[in-house]
Motif scaffolding. Structure first.
Motif, PDB file in Angstrom:
ATOM      1  N   GLN A 185       0.877  -1.155   0.000  1.00 48.61           N
ATOM      2  CA  GLN A 185       0.000   0.000   0.000  1.00 48.61           C
ATOM      3  C   GLN A 185       0.922   1.214   0.000  1.00 48.61           C
ATOM      4  OE1 GLN A 185      -2.585   0.401   3.424  1.00 48.61           O
ATOM      5  NE2 GLN A 185      -4.253   0.956   2.053  1.00 48.61           N
TER       6      GLN A 185
ATOM      7  N   VAL B 111       1.513   5.391  -0.389  1.00 45.95           N
ATOM      8  CA  VAL B 111       0.955   6.732  -0.297  1.00 45.95           C
ATOM      9  C   VAL B 111       2.021   7.707  -0.784  1.00 45.95           C
ATOM     10  CG1 VAL B 111      -0.076   8.483   1.208  1.00 45.95           C
ATOM     11  CG2 VAL B 111      -0.379   6.041   1.734  1.00 45.95           C
TER      12      VAL B 111
ATOM     13  N   ASP C 256       2.864  11.826  -1.868  1.00 46.99           N
ATOM     14  CA  ASP C 256       2.378  13.171  -1.542  1.00 46.99           C
ATOM     15  C   ASP C 256       2.013  14.012  -2.752  1.00 46.99           C
ATOM     16  OD1 ASP C 256       4.903  13.676  -2.492  1.00 46.99           O
ATOM     17  OD2 ASP C 256       5.601  14.743  -0.718  1.00 46.99           O
TER      18      ASP C 256
ATOM     19  N   SER D  36      -5.117   2.496  -8.215  1.00 49.34           N
ATOM     20  CA  SER D  36      -4.763   3.783  -7.612  1.00 49.34           C
ATOM     21  C   SER D  36      -5.999   4.667  -7.484  1.00 49.34           C
ATOM     22  CB  SER D  36      -3.691   4.489  -8.441  1.00 49.34           C
ATOM     23  OG  SER D  36      -4.161   4.773  -9.743  1.00 49.34           O
TER      24      SER D  36
ATOM     25  N   GLY E 242      -5.230  13.474   2.745  1.00 52.47           N
ATOM     26  CA  GLY E 242      -4.348  13.323   3.899  1.00 52.47           C
ATOM     27  C   GLY E 242      -4.360  14.578   4.746  1.00 52.47           C
TER      28      GLY E 242
ATOM     29  N   ARG F   8      -3.467  13.078  -1.692  1.00 51.27           N
ATOM     30  CA  ARG F   8      -2.402  12.083  -1.813  1.00 51.27           C
ATOM     31  C   ARG F   8      -2.804  11.065  -2.874  1.00 51.27           C
ATOM     32  NH1 ARG F   8       0.082  15.369   0.670  1.00 51.27           N
ATOM     33  NH2 ARG F   8       0.764  15.217   2.809  1.00 51.27           N
TER      34      ARG F   8
ATOM     35  N   MET G 164      -2.925   7.270  -3.633  1.00 51.85           N
ATOM     36  CA  MET G 164      -2.902   5.973  -2.947  1.00 51.85           C
ATOM     37  C   MET G 164      -2.824   4.894  -4.012  1.00 51.85           C
ATOM     38  SD  MET G 164      -3.363   6.263   0.423  1.00 51.85           S
ATOM     39  CE  MET G 164      -3.908   4.631   0.816  1.00 51.85           C
TER      40      MET G 164
END
Length: 172
Positions: free
Chosen positions: A92, A94, A96, A115, A120, A125, A127
């Motif tokens: 997983q 993350v 920015d 995705s 956040g 963000r 993911m």
């Protein structure tokens, strides 16, 4: 019975506990049939080793050898499992920045990527959820940090997989 006997006890226990460790991990990962086969060998080795020690309990060095073999067996078994890299892993990720082309770059490398944009503490963000065989995990980590060195990554091991277009590609 001298040091050769002590080394035999250590060796048998390394072998036994290595099989024990592998069997346990195979059961956890769902390889039940293979785990059953390993268990048969494991119990044979165990009984031989235990028999040697029980027949020679008068010597504390034999007990120490048994304990040393046990500890080394855990280490060796975990190294063997790490080498075999059974199963799959899901990372997983993350990132920015939602502008990164990380999902497409990972797909070009052969990884299946799902995705989405998430919120956040400091804004939006990117993911991603990426599934791969454990044998490819290190390669995946390297790709991620090459493209997004500040990415936050969590590695999880799924027990079962079902559905999706990429699952068909995972099965040998």
């Amino acid at each position: 019975m001298g040091w050769e006997f002590v080394l035999i006890i250590i060796g048998i226990n390394i072998l036994y506990v290595s099989f024990f460790t592998l069997r346990l991990l195979m059961v956890i990962k769902g390889y039940r049939f293979l785990a059953s086969l390993v268990a048969m060998v494991e119990v044979f080795v165990y009984l031989k080793g235990l028999g040697l020690v029980l027949d020679n309990l008068d010597n504390p060095v034999n007990l120490a050898a048994y304990c040393i073999g046990w500890g080394l067996g855990v280490f060796v078994g975990s190294k063997i499992e790490e080498f075999l890299a059974l199963g799959y892993v899901t990372l997983q990720v993350v990132v920015d920045s939602v502008d990164l082309e990380l999902p497409d770059k990972l797909r070009q490398c052969g990884f299946g990527v799902t995705s989405w944009v998430a919120e956040g503490r400091d804004g939006q963000r990117l993911m991603m959820q990426v599934l791969t065989k454990r044998t490819n995990e290190k390669k995946l980590w390297n790709h991620i940090y090459e493209i997004a060195p500040k990415a936050f990554v969590i590695s999880l091991e799924p027990k079962q997989l079902r559905g999706g277009f990429w699952v068909k590609r995972l099965r040998p």
